[in-house]
Scaffold this motif. Structure first.
Motif, PDB file in Angstrom:
ATOM      1  N   ILE A  10      18.482  15.766  19.776  1.00 22.27           N
ATOM      2  CA  ILE A  10      19.157  16.017  18.891  1.00 22.27           C
ATOM      3  C   ILE A  10      20.689  16.715  19.443  1.00 22.27           C
ATOM      4  O   ILE A  10      21.750  16.516  19.105  1.00 22.27           O
ATOM      5  CB  ILE A  10      18.694  16.586  17.652  1.00 22.27           C
ATOM      6  N   ASN A  11      20.071  17.732  19.720  1.00 19.70           N
ATOM      7  CA  ASN A  11      21.383  19.199  19.788  1.00 19.70           C
ATOM      8  C   ASN A  11      22.203  18.680  21.595  1.00 19.70           C
ATOM      9  O   ASN A  11      23.319  18.948  21.891  1.00 19.70           O
ATOM     10  CB  ASN A  11      20.934  20.335  21.115  1.00 19.70           C
ATOM     11  N   ARG A  12      21.524  17.364  22.729  1.00 16.38           N
ATOM     12  CA  ARG A  12      22.065  17.351  23.756  1.00 16.38           C
ATOM     13  C   ARG A  12      23.313  15.996  22.649  1.00 16.38           C
ATOM     14  O   ARG A  12      24.569  15.866  23.148  1.00 16.38           O
ATOM     15  CB  ARG A  12      21.120  16.469  24.651  1.00 16.38           C
ATOM     16  N   ARG A  13      22.961  15.904  21.927  1.00 12.15           N
ATOM     17  CA  ARG A  13      23.613  14.386  20.913  1.00 12.15           C
ATOM     18  C   ARG A  13      25.501  15.263  20.337  1.00 12.15           C
ATOM     19  O   ARG A  13      26.394  14.545  20.189  1.00 12.15           O
ATOM     20  CB  ARG A  13      23.019  13.475  20.250  1.00 12.15           C
ATOM     21  N   LYS A  14      24.514  15.878  20.173  1.00 12.63           N
ATOM     22  CA  LYS A  14      25.803  16.639  18.951  1.00 12.63           C
ATOM     23  C   LYS A  14      27.133  17.656  20.135  1.00 12.63           C
ATOM     24  O   LYS A  14      27.841  17.512  19.876  1.00 12.63           O
ATOM     25  CB  LYS A  14      25.140  18.187  18.658  1.00 12.63           C
ATOM     26  N   LYS A  15      26.790  17.361  21.544  1.00 13.38           N
ATOM     27  CA  LYS A  15      27.748  18.538  22.634  1.00 13.38           C
ATOM     28  C   LYS A  15      28.398  16.983  23.343  1.00 13.38           C
ATOM     29  O   LYS A  15      29.194  16.683  23.593  1.00 13.38           O
ATOM     30  CB  LYS A  15      27.066  18.620  23.949  1.00 13.38           C
ATOM     31  N   ASN A  64      30.424   8.709  15.231  1.00 13.12           N
ATOM     32  CA  ASN A  64      29.525   8.033  16.163  1.00 13.12           C
ATOM     33  C   ASN A  64      28.136   9.633  15.288  1.00 13.12           C
ATOM     34  O   ASN A  64      27.222   9.297  15.799  1.00 13.12           O
ATOM     35  CB  ASN A  64      29.522   8.322  17.266  1.00 13.12           C
ATOM     36  N   LEU A  65      28.552  11.662  16.044  1.00 13.47           N
ATOM     37  CA  LEU A  65      27.719  11.643  15.690  1.00 13.47           C
ATOM     38  C   LEU A  65      27.751  12.053  14.773  1.00 13.47           C
ATOM     39  O   LEU A  65      26.453  12.026  14.435  1.00 13.47           O
ATOM     40  CB  LEU A  65      28.216  13.092  16.189  1.00 13.47           C
ATOM     41  N   LYS A  66      28.348  11.770  13.209  1.00 11.09           N
ATOM     42  CA  LYS A  66      27.850  11.453  11.914  1.00 11.09           C
ATOM     43  C   LYS A  66      26.712  10.640  11.228  1.00 11.09           C
ATOM     44  O   LYS A  66      25.556  10.989  10.546  1.00 11.09           O
ATOM     45  CB  LYS A  66      28.661  11.748  11.658  1.00 11.09           C
ATOM     46  N   GLN A  67      27.425   9.630  11.996  1.00 10.01           N
ATOM     47  CA  GLN A  67      26.125   8.630  11.815  1.00 10.01           C
ATOM     48  C   GLN A  67      25.070   8.453  12.737  1.00 10.01           C
ATOM     49  O   GLN A  67      23.594   8.860  12.375  1.00 10.01           O
ATOM     50  CB  GLN A  67      26.372   7.026  11.854  1.00 10.01           C
ATOM     51  N   PHE A  68      24.958   9.281  14.065  1.00  7.75           N
ATOM     52  CA  PHE A  68      22.954   9.669  14.113  1.00  7.75           C
ATOM     53  C   PHE A  68      22.674  10.557  14.283  1.00  7.75           C
ATOM     54  O   PHE A  68      21.425  10.834  13.396  1.00  7.75           O
ATOM     55  CB  PHE A  68      23.891   9.765  16.013  1.00  7.75           C
ATOM     56  N   ALA A  72      19.078  10.759  12.036  1.00 11.73           N
ATOM     57  CA  ALA A  72      18.070  11.061  12.743  1.00 11.73           C
ATOM     58  C   ALA A  72      17.066  11.775  12.390  1.00 11.73           C
ATOM     59  O   ALA A  72      16.073  12.445  12.315  1.00 11.73           O
ATOM     60  CB  ALA A  72      18.750  12.359  13.957  1.00 11.73           C
ATOM     61  N   ARG A  73      17.859  12.685  10.347  1.00 12.87           N
ATOM     62  CA  ARG A  73      17.114  13.120   9.874  1.00 12.87           C
ATOM     63  C   ARG A  73      16.212  12.443   9.292  1.00 12.87           C
ATOM     64  O   ARG A  73      15.248  13.096   8.749  1.00 12.87           O
ATOM     65  CB  ARG A  73      18.241  13.343   9.283  1.00 12.87           C
ATOM     66  N   ASN A  74      16.708  10.938   8.601  1.00 13.01           N
ATOM     67  CA  ASN A  74      15.769  10.289   7.730  1.00 13.01           C
ATOM     68  C   ASN A  74      14.484   9.529   9.366  1.00 13.01           C
ATOM     69  O   ASN A  74      14.180   8.453   7.961  1.00 13.01           O
ATOM     70  CB  ASN A  74      16.638   9.130   7.282  1.00 13.01           C
ATOM     71  N   HIS A  75      14.714   9.731  10.264  1.00 13.99           N
ATOM     72  CA  HIS A  75      13.354   8.503  11.479  1.00 13.99           C
ATOM     73  C   HIS A  75      12.472   9.198  11.252  1.00 13.99           C
ATOM     74  O   HIS A  75      12.528  10.089  11.728  1.00 13.99           O
ATOM     75  CB  HIS A  75      14.691   7.928  12.596  1.00 13.99           C
TER      76      HIS A  75
END
Length: 161
Positions: A10-15, A64-68, A72-75
């Motif tokens: 998740i942190n990698r995707r936040k970048k 895209n980050l917001k959707q991910f 991620a929170r619900n998956h």
């Protein structure tokens, strides 16, 4: 047992938005340097083009980050008697144990870094990547125990040690 998406992933995707911002600023500027040096270029149009590309790139990356993050929170995935339950926002799918043909595990030392399941759906086979989930060692142990229990049904399934 439930397995959620790993915080490291998740942190990698936040970048990603920062990378897009860097490329949306630097690449158009570098590519237009020959035009800027030329005297015939309308600088207002060039700045407008740069700003519009930058804003479009940032907007798409942030959406895209917001959707991910919502995903991620619900998956999660859950190991059940029926198979692997893959729960999304508003639905879930179950991959039955009988469809899993093979397990591919990649280790670095004693730590598992990649886990892929080979699934056979009749005429096609698909790879299901479980590498982004947390506690991969526990996940491999759970999956291999379930497959070993089903081993009599599917003797061609190889299970890692």
């Amino acid at each position: 047992m439930r397995f959620t998406i790993n915080e490291k992933y998740i942190n990698r995707r936040k970048k990603d938005p920062y990378i897009v911002i860097f490329f949306c600023i630097s690449l158009p500027m570098i590519m237009s340097m020959p035009l800027i040096c030329d005297n015939d270029v309308n600088l207002k149009q060039l700045i407008f083009i740069h700003c519009s590309v930058f804003l479009a790139g940032v907007f798409l990356s942030l959406s895209n980050l917001k959707q991910f993050l919502k995903y991620a929170r619900n998956h999660y995935i859950e190991i059940t008697d029926d198979g692997i339950k893959d729960a999304q926002l508003d639905f879930y799918t179950v991959i039955p144990w009988s469809l899993i043909v093979d397990i591919k595990v990649k280790k670095r030392g004693s730590e598992i870094i990649k886990l892929k399941l080979i699934i056979n759906n009749g005429d096609s086979s698909n790879k299901y990547d479980l590498s982004r989930y947390s506690h991969l060692n526990d996940l491999v142990r759970e999956v291999t125990n379930r497959i070993k229990n089903q081993k009599g049904v599917r003797p061609n399934c190889s299970v890692p040690n």
